[in-house]
Design an enzyme around this catalytic site. Sequence first.
Site, PDB file in Angstrom:
ATOM      1  N   SER A 346      -3.539  -5.180   6.297  1.00  0.00           N
ATOM      2  CA  SER A 346      -4.127  -4.218   7.232  1.00  0.00           C
ATOM      3  C   SER A 346      -3.783  -4.645   8.641  1.00  0.00           C
ATOM      4  CB  SER A 346      -5.650  -4.215   7.051  1.00  0.00           C
ATOM      5  OG  SER A 346      -6.281  -3.691   8.202  1.00  0.00           O
ATOM      6  N   TYR A 359     -14.064  -8.635   6.073  1.00  0.00           N
ATOM      7  CA  TYR A 359     -12.877  -7.850   5.695  1.00  0.00           C
ATOM      8  C   TYR A 359     -11.645  -8.425   6.383  1.00  0.00           C
ATOM      9  CZ  TYR A 359      -9.711  -3.843   5.376  1.00  0.00           C
ATOM     10  OH  TYR A 359      -8.629  -3.020   5.138  1.00  0.00           O
TER      11      TYR A 359
HETATM   12  N1  LIG Z   1      -7.848   3.497   4.933  1.00  0.00           N
HETATM   13  C1  LIG Z   1      -7.511   2.677   5.905  1.00  0.00           C
HETATM   14  O1  LIG Z   1      -7.720   2.961   7.102  1.00  0.00           O
HETATM   15  C2  LIG Z   1      -6.886   1.369   5.605  1.00  0.00           C
HETATM   16  C3  LIG Z   1      -6.902   0.800   4.328  1.00  0.00           C
HETATM   17  N2  LIG Z   1      -6.292  -0.403   4.130  1.00  0.00           N
HETATM   18  C4  LIG Z   1      -6.270  -1.004   2.790  1.00  0.00           C
HETATM   19  O2  LIG Z   1      -5.665  -0.096   1.895  1.00  0.00           O
HETATM   20  C5  LIG Z   1      -6.185  -0.292   0.586  1.00  0.00           C
HETATM   21  C6  LIG Z   1      -6.658   1.037   0.040  1.00  0.00           C
HETATM   22  O3  LIG Z   1      -7.569   1.576   0.969  1.00  0.00           O
HETATM   23  P1  LIG Z   1      -8.040   3.110   0.872  1.00  0.00           P
HETATM   24  O4  LIG Z   1      -7.107   3.885   0.034  1.00  0.00           O
HETATM   25  O5  LIG Z   1      -8.319   3.562   2.244  1.00  0.00           O
HETATM   26  O6  LIG Z   1      -9.407   2.917   0.121  1.00  0.00           O
HETATM   27  P2  LIG Z   1     -10.247   3.918  -0.789  1.00  0.00           P
HETATM   28  O7  LIG Z   1     -11.659   3.450  -0.719  1.00  0.00           O
HETATM   29  O8  LIG Z   1      -9.963   5.323  -0.464  1.00  0.00           O
HETATM   30  O9  LIG Z   1      -9.695   3.569  -2.250  1.00  0.00           O
HETATM   31  C7  LIG Z   1      -9.915   2.269  -2.707  1.00  0.00           C
HETATM   32  C8  LIG Z   1      -9.313   2.148  -4.065  1.00  0.00           C
HETATM   33  O10 LIG Z   1      -9.587   0.824  -4.535  1.00  0.00           O
HETATM   34  C9  LIG Z   1     -10.155   0.919  -5.818  1.00  0.00           C
HETATM   35  N3  LIG Z   1     -11.068  -0.189  -6.044  1.00  0.00           N
HETATM   36  C10 LIG Z   1     -12.093  -0.588  -5.288  1.00  0.00           C
HETATM   37  N4  LIG Z   1     -12.701  -1.637  -5.865  1.00  0.00           N
HETATM   38  C11 LIG Z   1     -12.042  -1.881  -7.020  1.00  0.00           C
HETATM   39  C12 LIG Z   1     -12.191  -2.826  -8.070  1.00  0.00           C
HETATM   40  N5  LIG Z   1     -13.162  -3.715  -8.059  1.00  0.00           N
HETATM   41  N6  LIG Z   1     -11.306  -2.786  -9.082  1.00  0.00           N
HETATM   42  C13 LIG Z   1     -10.315  -1.869  -9.097  1.00  0.00           C
HETATM   43  N7  LIG Z   1     -10.113  -0.967  -8.128  1.00  0.00           N
HETATM   44  C14 LIG Z   1     -10.985  -0.977  -7.130  1.00  0.00           C
HETATM   45  C15 LIG Z   1     -10.863   2.260  -5.857  1.00  0.00           C
HETATM   46  O11 LIG Z   1     -10.858   2.731  -7.179  1.00  0.00           O
HETATM   47  P3  LIG Z   1     -12.167   2.807  -8.109  1.00  0.00           P
HETATM   48  O12 LIG Z   1     -13.366   2.920  -7.218  1.00  0.00           O
HETATM   49  O13 LIG Z   1     -11.888   4.014  -8.927  1.00  0.00           O
HETATM   50  O14 LIG Z   1     -12.152   1.544  -8.890  1.00  0.00           O
HETATM   51  C16 LIG Z   1      -9.911   3.122  -5.049  1.00  0.00           C
HETATM   52  O15 LIG Z   1      -8.882   3.598  -5.869  1.00  0.00           O
HETATM   53  C17 LIG Z   1      -7.293  -1.328   0.723  1.00  0.00           C
HETATM   54  O16 LIG Z   1      -6.790  -2.583   0.372  1.00  0.00           O
HETATM   55  C18 LIG Z   1      -7.611  -1.310   2.222  1.00  0.00           C
HETATM   56  O17 LIG Z   1      -8.060  -2.568   2.652  1.00  0.00           O
HETATM   57  C19 LIG Z   1      -5.672  -1.081   5.132  1.00  0.00           C
HETATM   58  C20 LIG Z   1      -5.632  -0.557   6.386  1.00  0.00           C
HETATM   59  C21 LIG Z   1      -6.207   0.705   6.707  1.00  0.00           C
HETATM   60  N1  LIG Z   2      -9.050   0.996   8.902  1.00  0.00           N
HETATM   61  C1  LIG Z   2      -9.521  -0.302   8.496  1.00  0.00           C
HETATM   62  C2  LIG Z   2     -10.413  -0.102   7.380  1.00  0.00           C
HETATM   63  O1  LIG Z   2     -11.240   0.739   7.756  1.00  0.00           O
HETATM   64  C3  LIG Z   2      -8.383  -1.194   8.227  1.00  0.00           C
HETATM   65  O2  LIG Z   2      -7.599  -1.247   9.175  1.00  0.00           O
HETATM   66  O3  LIG Z   2      -8.226  -1.772   7.176  1.00  0.00           O
END
Ligand SMILES: NC(=O)C1=CN([C@@H]2O[C@H](COP(=O)(O)OP(=O)(O)OC[C@H]3O[C@@H](n4cnc5c(N)ncnc54)[C@H](OP(=O)(O)O)[C@@H]3O)[C@@H](O)[C@H]2O)C=CC1
Ligand SMILES: N[C@@H](C=O)C(=O)O
Length: 455
Positions: A346, A359
Site C-alpha cells: 500500500s 495497518y
Molecule cells: N482499497 C484501497 O484503498 C487500498 C487497498 N489496499 C490493499 O489491497 C488489498 C485489497 O483491498 P480491498 O480490495 O480494498 O479490500 P476489500 O475489503 O474490498 O476486500 C478485501 C478482500 O480480502 C478478503 N479477506 C479479508 N480477510 C480475509 C481472510 N481472513 N481470509 C481470506 N480473505 C480475506 C475479503 O474476502 P472475504 O471477506 O470474502 O473473505 C475480500 O475479498 C488489501 O491488502 C489492502 O490492504 C492497498 C492500498 C489501498
Molecule cells: N487506502 C488505504 C486503506 O484504506 C491504503 O492505502 O491501504
Amino acid sequence: MQSSTRDDKPLYGKVAVVTGASSGIGAAISRQLAAAGAKVAMAARRENLLKKIQDEISKEGGAALAVRCDVTNRAEVKELIQHTESTLGPVDILVNNAGIWVIRCMKNLHEEEWDQQVDVNIKGVLNCIGAVISGMCERKRGHIVNMSSQSGKTPLVGIAVYTGSKFFVEGMSRTLRQEVCKDGVRVTCIQPGEVETPGFARYLMTMEDEQVAVVTGASCGIGAAISRQLAAAGAKVAMAARRVNLLKEIQDDISKEGGVALAVKCDVTNRAEVKELIQHTESTLGPVDILVNNAGIWVIRCMKNLHEEEWDQQVDVNIKGVLNCIGAVISGMCERKRGHIVNMSSENGMKPAVGFAVYTGSKFFVEGMSRTLRQEVCKDGVRVTCIQPGDVETPGLATTLTTMDDEQCKQLYTYPFPYPVLEPEVIAQTVLYAVTTPDHVAVNEILVQPREGPL
Ligand SMILES: NC(=O)C1=CN([C@@H]2O[C@H](COP(=O)(O)OP(=O)(O)OC[C@H]3O[C@@H](n4cnc5c(N)ncnc54)[C@H](OP(=O)(O)O)[C@@H]3O)[C@@H](O)[C@H]2O)C=CC1
Ligand SMILES: N[C@@H](C=O)C(=O)O
C-alpha cells in the site's frame, strides 16, 4: 509523415517528447509510444541515428519527428519544444530519458566528469521540464516521466555523482508531483536496474503460456479485479476468500468470458486452510506459477483508543495470512525454478497515516519481508513484487471510511474523496504488467496513486 490512423490506440493523437531517443531505452520508448498511437518527437545529439529510427517508425505506420538537441543547452531545448508544438501539436508527454554515467570513484577526482553528469542528468532534466511545465498546467493536462534508476534508491560504489543525480530526480519529482497534481499534470519516476540495450519490442501484458495463479481476497475489490484481469489474459485462476458465494459469481462471469477460474473457500489466517487451497489448486489446475497475496483488512482508529482485538485481526490477515500463503507455495516454486509472488502492499507501506498505525506496520512488514525474500529466491527463478496502491474505490475503502467512529480520524478523512480515486482495474493492470514481463525481468515495486493524492 504518416500518423496513426486507427483511433483504438491508447495514445492516439497524443504528442510525446522523448530525450535520449537515439539509442537504448529512449529508442525503445519512442518505438513503443509510436506503436501506441502517439506522435513522437525524438531528441538527441546524433541526428543520423534519430532519422534511422524515425524511418523505422514511419514504415510501421507511426508518426515520429527527429530533432537534434543537446539537453544541456536551454536554448536548444526551448527550440525542440517550439518545433514539436508547431509540427505535432501541444506536448502531452515528456520523457526525460537522456542521461549519462561514468563508473569511477570520486577520490580519483575527474571533476570534469562530475560536471558532465550534473549538466545532463540534472540541468538537462530541468531544462526540459522548464520548457513544457507552463503549457501543461495551462492545458490542465500533461505527464512528465523522469528516467531515474535503481541508483535513485540505493548507492553503488563508483557512481556517486550519477547516484546523486538520480536522487535529485527522485526528490525533485516527488515535490513537483505535489505542486502540479491539481493542475492535471502527473509525474512518474521509472527506476530501472541494469538494462541491456538495444531494446526489446515484445508487447507485454500477454501470457506466454497457460499459467496458474492464486489470488487471495478475490471475493470483491482489488482481488476480484485481479482475478478477472489474469483470467482474461489466459491464466487459470484459483480465487480464494471466505465468502465463497461471491467467488462463485465471479467464477461464473469469468467462465462466460471463456476464462478458467476456481472458487475456493479459504481464510488466510488458517494455515491448514491455506495449505488445502494450494493442494486443491495444484491438483485441479496444475502447479502454482503466480501467488497474489491480496487479502487484507484495515481499521481506521488511533492506537491510543486501544481496540487491541482489531490490532490482532490486522496482524493475522495482513502479516500471518501473507506468510501462510508464501509458506504454501515457496518450496514448489523454488523446486520448479519458476514463480512470481505479488504482495499487495500500500502507499501506507511507504508512509505513516494517522489512524492506520497497525495497518501501516503490517504493510511495512510486507515491504521489508518482500525485499529480503526477493534476495533469497532471485536465483531460484522466483520473483517478488510489491504493489503499493493509493486509495482505491472498493468495498473495503467505503466501509472503513463510512463506519469510522474515531473522532480524531473523522476530522482527517472524508468520503467520498474530494478527488477521483483509483479503480480496482488499475491495480489489476499493474499486477498483469508485472507477471507478464519476461522471466529475467523483475518488477519489484509499483507505487500507483490518485493523481491528486500523491505521497
Ligand atoms: N482499497 C484501497 O484503498 C487500498 C487497498 N489496499 C490493499 O489491497 C488489498 C485489497 O483491498 P480491498 O480490495 O480494498 O479490500 P476489500 O475489503 O474490498 O476486500 C478485501 C478482500 O480480502 C478478503 N479477506 C479479508 N480477510 C480475509 C481472510 N481472513 N481470509 C481470506 N480473505 C480475506 C475479503 O474476502 P472475504 O471477506 O470474502 O473473505 C475480500 O475479498 C488489501 O491488502 C489492502 O490492504 C492497498 C492500498 C489501498
Ligand atoms: N487506502 C488505504 C486503506 O484504506 C491504503 O492505502 O491501504
